[in-house]
Write an enzyme that holds these catalytic residues in place. Structure first.
Site, PDB file in Angstrom:
ATOM      1  N   VAL A 287      37.654 -75.101 -16.569  1.00 14.61           N
ATOM      2  CA  VAL A 287      38.302 -75.444 -17.843  1.00 14.61           C
ATOM      3  C   VAL A 287      39.135 -74.302 -18.436  1.00 14.61           C
ATOM      4  O   VAL A 287      39.740 -74.480 -19.495  1.00 14.61           O
ATOM      5  CB  VAL A 287      37.296 -75.934 -18.916  1.00 14.61           C
ATOM      6  CG1 VAL A 287      36.558 -77.173 -18.442  1.00 14.61           C
ATOM      7  CG2 VAL A 287      36.321 -74.841 -19.309  1.00 14.61           C
TER       8      VAL A 287
ATOM      9  N   TYR B 220      41.572 -74.528 -35.551  1.00 15.86           N
ATOM     10  CA  TYR B 220      42.146 -75.839 -35.206  1.00 15.86           C
ATOM     11  C   TYR B 220      41.788 -76.873 -36.288  1.00 15.86           C
ATOM     12  O   TYR B 220      42.574 -77.757 -36.591  1.00 15.86           O
ATOM     13  CB  TYR B 220      41.662 -76.315 -33.827  1.00 15.86           C
ATOM     14  CG  TYR B 220      42.630 -75.946 -32.724  1.00 15.86           C
ATOM     15  CD1 TYR B 220      42.832 -74.616 -32.371  1.00 15.86           C
ATOM     16  CD2 TYR B 220      43.365 -76.926 -32.047  1.00 15.86           C
ATOM     17  CE1 TYR B 220      43.727 -74.264 -31.375  1.00 15.86           C
ATOM     18  CE2 TYR B 220      44.268 -76.586 -31.053  1.00 15.86           C
ATOM     19  CZ  TYR B 220      44.442 -75.259 -30.718  1.00 15.86           C
ATOM     20  OH  TYR B 220      45.336 -74.924 -29.742  1.00 15.86           O
TER      21      TYR B 220
ATOM     22  N   ASN C 138      32.902 -76.667 -13.204  1.00 13.49           N
ATOM     23  CA  ASN C 138      33.282 -75.946 -11.970  1.00 13.49           C
ATOM     24  C   ASN C 138      32.055 -75.532 -11.151  1.00 13.49           C
ATOM     25  O   ASN C 138      32.182 -74.857 -10.146  1.00 13.49           O
ATOM     26  CB  ASN C 138      34.145 -74.716 -12.300  1.00 13.49           C
ATOM     27  CG  ASN C 138      33.370 -73.634 -13.018  1.00 13.49           C
ATOM     28  OD1 ASN C 138      32.236 -73.858 -13.444  1.00 13.49           O
ATOM     29  ND2 ASN C 138      33.969 -72.466 -13.159  1.00 13.49           N
TER      30      ASN C 138
ATOM     31  N   SER D 110      30.053 -72.904 -20.162  1.00 16.21           N
ATOM     32  CA  SER D 110      29.842 -71.459 -20.334  1.00 16.21           C
ATOM     33  C   SER D 110      28.556 -71.071 -19.617  1.00 16.21           C
ATOM     34  O   SER D 110      27.558 -71.798 -19.741  1.00 16.21           O
ATOM     35  CB  SER D 110      29.667 -71.093 -21.819  1.00 16.21           C
ATOM     36  OG  SER D 110      29.235 -69.743 -21.935  1.00 16.21           O
TER      37      SER D 110
ATOM     38  N   LYS E 265      43.520 -81.994 -29.488  1.00 13.37           N
ATOM     39  CA  LYS E 265      44.665 -82.189 -30.411  1.00 13.37           C
ATOM     40  C   LYS E 265      45.647 -83.191 -29.810  1.00 13.37           C
ATOM     41  O   LYS E 265      46.097 -84.126 -30.481  1.00 13.37           O
ATOM     42  CB  LYS E 265      45.328 -80.827 -30.637  1.00 13.37           C
ATOM     43  CG  LYS E 265      46.560 -80.857 -31.502  1.00 13.37           C
ATOM     44  CD  LYS E 265      46.934 -79.438 -31.910  1.00 13.37           C
ATOM     45  CE  LYS E 265      48.418 -79.255 -32.007  1.00 13.37           C
ATOM     46  NZ  LYS E 265      49.074 -78.796 -30.783  1.00 13.37           N
TER      47      LYS E 265
ATOM     48  N   TYR F 244      28.947 -62.568 -24.093  1.00  6.81           N
ATOM     49  CA  TYR F 244      28.538 -63.944 -24.449  1.00  6.81           C
ATOM     50  C   TYR F 244      28.644 -64.152 -25.957  1.00  6.81           C
ATOM     51  O   TYR F 244      29.267 -65.098 -26.421  1.00  6.81           O
ATOM     52  CB  TYR F 244      27.110 -64.158 -23.970  1.00  6.81           C
ATOM     53  CG  TYR F 244      26.543 -65.533 -24.236  1.00  6.81           C
ATOM     54  CD1 TYR F 244      27.042 -66.672 -23.591  1.00  6.81           C
ATOM     55  CD2 TYR F 244      25.456 -65.707 -25.109  1.00  6.81           C
ATOM     56  CE1 TYR F 244      26.482 -67.929 -23.813  1.00  6.81           C
ATOM     57  CE2 TYR F 244      24.897 -66.961 -25.331  1.00  6.81           C
ATOM     58  CZ  TYR F 244      25.409 -68.070 -24.678  1.00  6.81           C
ATOM     59  OH  TYR F 244      24.852 -69.309 -24.902  1.00  6.81           O
TER      60      TYR F 244
HETATM   61  P1  NAD Z   1      24.094 -74.204 -17.805  1.00  3.69           P
HETATM   62  O1  NAD Z   1      24.482 -72.951 -17.127  1.00  3.69           O
HETATM   63  O2  NAD Z   1      23.060 -75.077 -17.153  1.00  3.69           O
HETATM   64  O3  NAD Z   1      25.352 -75.105 -18.113  1.00  3.69           O
HETATM   65  C1  NAD Z   1      26.644 -74.605 -18.318  1.00  3.69           C
HETATM   66  C2  NAD Z   1      27.602 -75.406 -17.455  1.00  3.69           C
HETATM   67  O4  NAD Z   1      28.948 -74.954 -17.679  1.00  3.69           O
HETATM   68  C3  NAD Z   1      27.313 -75.240 -15.964  1.00  3.69           C
HETATM   69  O5  NAD Z   1      27.210 -76.517 -15.352  1.00  3.69           O
HETATM   70  C4  NAD Z   1      28.520 -74.459 -15.457  1.00  3.69           C
HETATM   71  O6  NAD Z   1      28.815 -74.724 -14.090  1.00  3.69           O
HETATM   72  C5  NAD Z   1      29.615 -74.905 -16.418  1.00  3.69           C
HETATM   73  N1  NAD Z   1      30.747 -73.974 -16.503  1.00  3.69           N
HETATM   74  C6  NAD Z   1      30.712 -72.635 -16.739  1.00  3.69           C
HETATM   75  N2  NAD Z   1      31.961 -72.124 -16.734  1.00  3.69           N
HETATM   76  C7  NAD Z   1      32.809 -73.180 -16.511  1.00  3.69           C
HETATM   77  C8  NAD Z   1      34.216 -73.306 -16.392  1.00  3.69           C
HETATM   78  N3  NAD Z   1      35.025 -72.249 -16.484  1.00  3.69           N
HETATM   79  N4  NAD Z   1      34.746 -74.534 -16.165  1.00  3.69           N
HETATM   80  C9  NAD Z   1      33.937 -75.624 -16.046  1.00  3.69           C
HETATM   81  N5  NAD Z   1      32.595 -75.573 -16.144  1.00  3.69           N
HETATM   82  C10 NAD Z   1      32.042 -74.350 -16.367  1.00  3.69           C
HETATM   83  O7  NAD Z   1      23.596 -73.798 -19.273  1.00  3.69           O
HETATM   84  P2  NAD Z   1      23.031 -74.686 -20.471  1.00  3.69           P
HETATM   85  O8  NAD Z   1      21.759 -74.090 -20.891  1.00  3.69           O
HETATM   86  O9  NAD Z   1      23.076 -76.125 -20.116  1.00  3.69           O
HETATM   87  O10 NAD Z   1      24.094 -74.376 -21.616  1.00  3.69           O
HETATM   88  C11 NAD Z   1      25.098 -75.317 -21.989  1.00  3.69           C
HETATM   89  C12 NAD Z   1      25.814 -74.825 -23.240  1.00  3.69           C
HETATM   90  O11 NAD Z   1      24.884 -74.702 -24.313  1.00  3.69           O
HETATM   91  C13 NAD Z   1      26.475 -73.466 -23.071  1.00  3.69           C
HETATM   92  O12 NAD Z   1      27.710 -73.474 -23.762  1.00  3.69           O
HETATM   93  C14 NAD Z   1      25.512 -72.516 -23.746  1.00  3.69           C
HETATM   94  O13 NAD Z   1      26.170 -71.383 -24.252  1.00  3.69           O
HETATM   95  C15 NAD Z   1      24.943 -73.387 -24.854  1.00  3.69           C
HETATM   96  N6  NAD Z   1      23.602 -72.918 -25.275  1.00  3.69           N
HETATM   97  C16 NAD Z   1      22.492 -73.147 -24.510  1.00  3.69           C
HETATM   98  C17 NAD Z   1      21.247 -72.688 -24.940  1.00  3.69           C
HETATM   99  C18 NAD Z   1      19.968 -72.946 -24.176  1.00  3.69           C
HETATM  100  O14 NAD Z   1      18.905 -72.527 -24.640  1.00  3.69           O
HETATM  101  N7  NAD Z   1      19.971 -73.624 -23.064  1.00  3.69           N
HETATM  102  C19 NAD Z   1      21.152 -71.960 -26.126  1.00  3.69           C
HETATM  103  C20 NAD Z   1      22.315 -71.719 -26.857  1.00  3.69           C
HETATM  104  C21 NAD Z   1      23.525 -72.219 -26.430  1.00  3.69           C
END
Ligand code: NAD
Ligand code: UDP
Length: 307
Positions: free
Chosen positions: A56, A158, A32, A74, A104, A144
């Site tokens: 989503v 699941y 989104n 997220s 699923k 978070y």
């Molecule tokens: P990011 O913010 O660049 O990417 C997250 C993406 O999710 C974005 O493109 C955002 O627009 C999309 N998004 C958020 N809510 C949404 C929704 N409701 N519907 C559709 N899309 C949605 O961050 P990232 O660093 O690329 O992180 C990606 C994933 O990895 C996340 O789940 C994050 O929690 C996890 N993560 C990242 C790190 C890190 O160091 N980068 C560490 C731990 C976990």
């Protein structure tokens, strides 16, 4: 395989789109754009790639078969999830539920992007997957941390109840090209401050530690975990631990900047230490990080210079 990636236009998601396409898979990217950007996927000209702008947390419908769903959607940076607390809880709960429901329905495997934040401010160091964590549910970061803990619990439910084939990765701090310059995370913030000759804002006295992993190493770990048979969570991160103050100094050195370091208040519940124990990933699928800190930082600085 035909793969759906939620959050595919974000930092990690876009690198995962590239990797899966290069392995010959078809990729449907759903995002989104709340913290992601089409700039991250603009370069993709592959006939097997589709992008849908969609939230989503709503009912999910995808035409045709799906073999794998990778759920990354997220907000991920502390300033993003503090600005979007309800959204963060909704995407971790409702969004994860919808993505699991779709897996699923399609008989697809499901992969959850979880985080080292499930360990909170850890009382066990380094963190192994069997540590249950030390999270403040009602603190500002709770939106978070608890959303991700719920996502893990839902994924395991699941798996156990519906016999869904699932994977959970606990990602530790990852950095590299395509991070947003002002997403507030330490590395992009310090690099952009250094390149602009502004003060480098170290929170607290900078003695808190993190362990930073370069994006290509993370993507390799994610791919190997996807292809493994492991259903329980697996840490993926670089165990090389350092203080945030040392990271600020390293970035000043590598950018050749004249910026000064200034100290600001430590955010509430900021973890004191963080370091992955990666024995499980090493043993299960022979993964360990390859990119040295200096090399990864130089590539990331180059990206921000051009951006
Ligand atoms: P990011 O913010 O660049 O990417 C997250 C993406 O999710 C974005 O493109 C955002 O627009 C999309 N998004 C958020 N809510 C949404 C929704 N409701 N519907 C559709 N899309 C949605 O961050 P990232 O660093 O690329 O992180 C990606 C994933 O990895 C996340 O789940 C994050 O929690 C996890 N993560 C990242 C790190 C890190 O160091 N980068 C560490 C731990 C976990
Ligand atoms: N940090 C900092 N200055 C900044 C941004 C972050 O000192 O401008 C600190 C932050 O307080 C934390 C560490 O750097 O201790 C890593 O922060 P980041 O937001 O990158 O990730 P997380 O806290 O989620 O590990």
């Amino acid at each position: 395989m035909r793969v759906l990636i939620t959050g595919g236009a974000g930092f990690i998601g876009s690198h995962l789109c590239d990797r899966l396409l290069s392995e010959g898979h078809e990729v449907i990217c759903m995002d989104n754009l709340v913290t992601g950007s089409v700039k991250n996927i603009d370069h993709i000209r592959h006939p097997g790639f589709k992008f849908f702008q969609y939230d989503v947390t709503n009912y999910l419908y995808v035409d045709g078969d799906l073999d794998y769903i990778l759920h990354l959607a997220s907000p991920a940076s502390p300033i993003d999830y503090l600005e979007l607390p309800i959204h963060t809880l909704k995407v971790g709960s409702l969004g994860t539920h919808k993505a699991l429901g779709l897996a699923k329905e399609k008989g697809a495997r499901f992969f959850l992007a979880s985080t080292s934040e499930v360990y909170g401010d850890p009382l066990v160091h380094p963190q192994k997957e069997d540590y249950w964590g030390n999270v403040n549910p009602v603190g500002p970061r709770g939106v978070y941390d608890e959303a991700k803990r719920f996502s893990e619990a839902m994924t395991m439910a699941y798996h156990r109840y519906h016999k869904l084939d699932t994977r959970i990765v606990r990602i530790f701090n990852t950095y590299g090209p395509r991070m947003r310059s002002h997403d507030g995370r330490a590395i992009p913030e310090f690099m952009n401050q250094a390149l602009a000759g502004k003060d480098i804002t170290v929170f607290g006295d900078g003695s808190q530690t993190r362990s930073f992993c370069y994006i290509s190493d993370l993507i390799e770990g994610i791919y190997r975990l996807m292809m493994s048979n492991e259903n329980m969570p697996v840490n993926i991160g670089n165990p090389e631990e350092m203080t945030i103050l040392d990271m600020a100094k390293e970035i000043i050195k590598l950018t050749g900047s004249r910026s000064r370091i200034v100290f600001r208040d430590l955010p509430v519940d900021d973890p004191r230490v963080r370091q992955p124990d990666i024995t499980k990933a090493k043993t299960l699928f022979g993964w360990e990080p390859k990119v040295a800190l200096e090399e990864g930082l130089k590539k990331t600085i180059e990206f921000f210079r051009e951006a």
